[in-house]
Design a protein around this motif. Structure first.
Motif: not given
Length: 209
Positions: A148, A152, A157
Motif C-alpha cells: 500500500k 501510494k 495500484d
C-alpha cells in the motif's frame, strides 16, 4: 219315392259341361275352402311379416348400440391422440428450453471466466536497486503495509510484490517485481525508468520471467 224326389234341373255351359245343383253346391263348398285357405295363408304371411319386422327392429337396435360404441371408441381414440400430441409438443418445448438453458449457462460461465481473468490480469514490472530493508522483514517476507505504501508513493495500484534476489545474502539492495493492476500504470513506470522506495529511487525494467 219317385214322386218324393224332385228332379234336379241341369244347366249346360257353352263348353258343353252339364252343371247340376249338386255340382254347384260342391263347387261353392270348394270355393269356400279355397277362400279359407287363402285367408289362412294371408294371416300366416302377416304373422311372418310381423316377426320379420320385429327381428329387423332387434337387429337394428343392436346395430345402433354397436354404432354407438364405435362412435364412443372413436371419440376416445381422438381424445387420446390429441392428448398425446399435446404431451409430445410440451416435451419438445421442454427439451428446447433445457438446451437453451445449458447454452446460456455455458455462456455465462465463459463470460464469468473472462471477467475474472480481466479482473485478475496483472502487469509485472521489474525493479532493480530496491532497498531490501524497506520491502522485507527479518524472515524475508514482504512487510505488512509495504504494498500500500509503495503504491501510494508511486501513484499506482499494486496487487503484489515478489522479491527476486537471494534472500539469504547480506546485500541491502536487490531486485523485485511489482504487479500492478493497470497496463497504463505499468507503461508509466517502465517509460519513467524509476520507482520510488522510501525516498530512494530504484530503476524499472520490463520483466522477463
Amino acid at each position: 219315392m219317385a214322386d218324393a224326389m224332385v228332379e234336379e234341373s241341369a244347366t249346360t255351359t257353352r263348353s258343353g259341361r252339364v252343371i247340376t245343383p249338386s255340382t254347384r253346391a260342391r263347387e261353392a263348398s270348394g270355393s269356400d275352402n279355397i277362400s279359407a285357405v287363402r285367408t289362412s295363408k294371408k294371416s300366416m304371411t302377416q304373422v311372418e311379416l310381423t316377426a320379420v319386422k320385429k327381428a329387423a327392429g332387434l337387429i337394428e337396435e343392436k346395430q345402433s348400440g354397436k354404432d354407438g360404441n364405435r362412435d364412443m371408441l372413436k371419440k376416445i381414440g381422438q381424445y387420446l391422440e390429441s392428448t398425446y400430441q399435446e404431451v409430445k409438443g410440451l416435451k419438445e418445448v421442454l427439451i428446447k428450453q433445457e438446451k437453451m438453458i445449458k447454452e446460456q449457462s455455458k455462456m455465462i460461465q465463459e463470460q464469468s471466466s473472462t471477467i475474472q481473468a480481466l479482473q485478475t490480469q496483472l502487469y509485472p514490472v521489474k525493479i532493480d536497486n530496491a532497498n531490501q530493508t524497506v520491502i522485507l522483514d527479518r524472515d524475508s517476507n514482504v512487510l505488512p503495509g509495504a504494498i500500500k505504501t509503495l503504491g501510494k508513493e508511486n501513484n499506482v495500484d499494486i496487487a503484489k510484490i515478489s522479491w527476486l534476489s537471494k534472500k539469504d545474502t547480506n546485500k541491502a539492495y536487490g531486485s523485485m517485481v511489482v504487479y500492478v493492476t493497470k497496463w497504463t500504470d505499468a507503461k508509466h513506470l517502465i517509460e519513467g525508468n524509476y520507482f520510488d522506495i522510501g525516498g530512494e529511487s530504484a530503476y524499472t525494467r520490463i520483466f522477463k520471467p
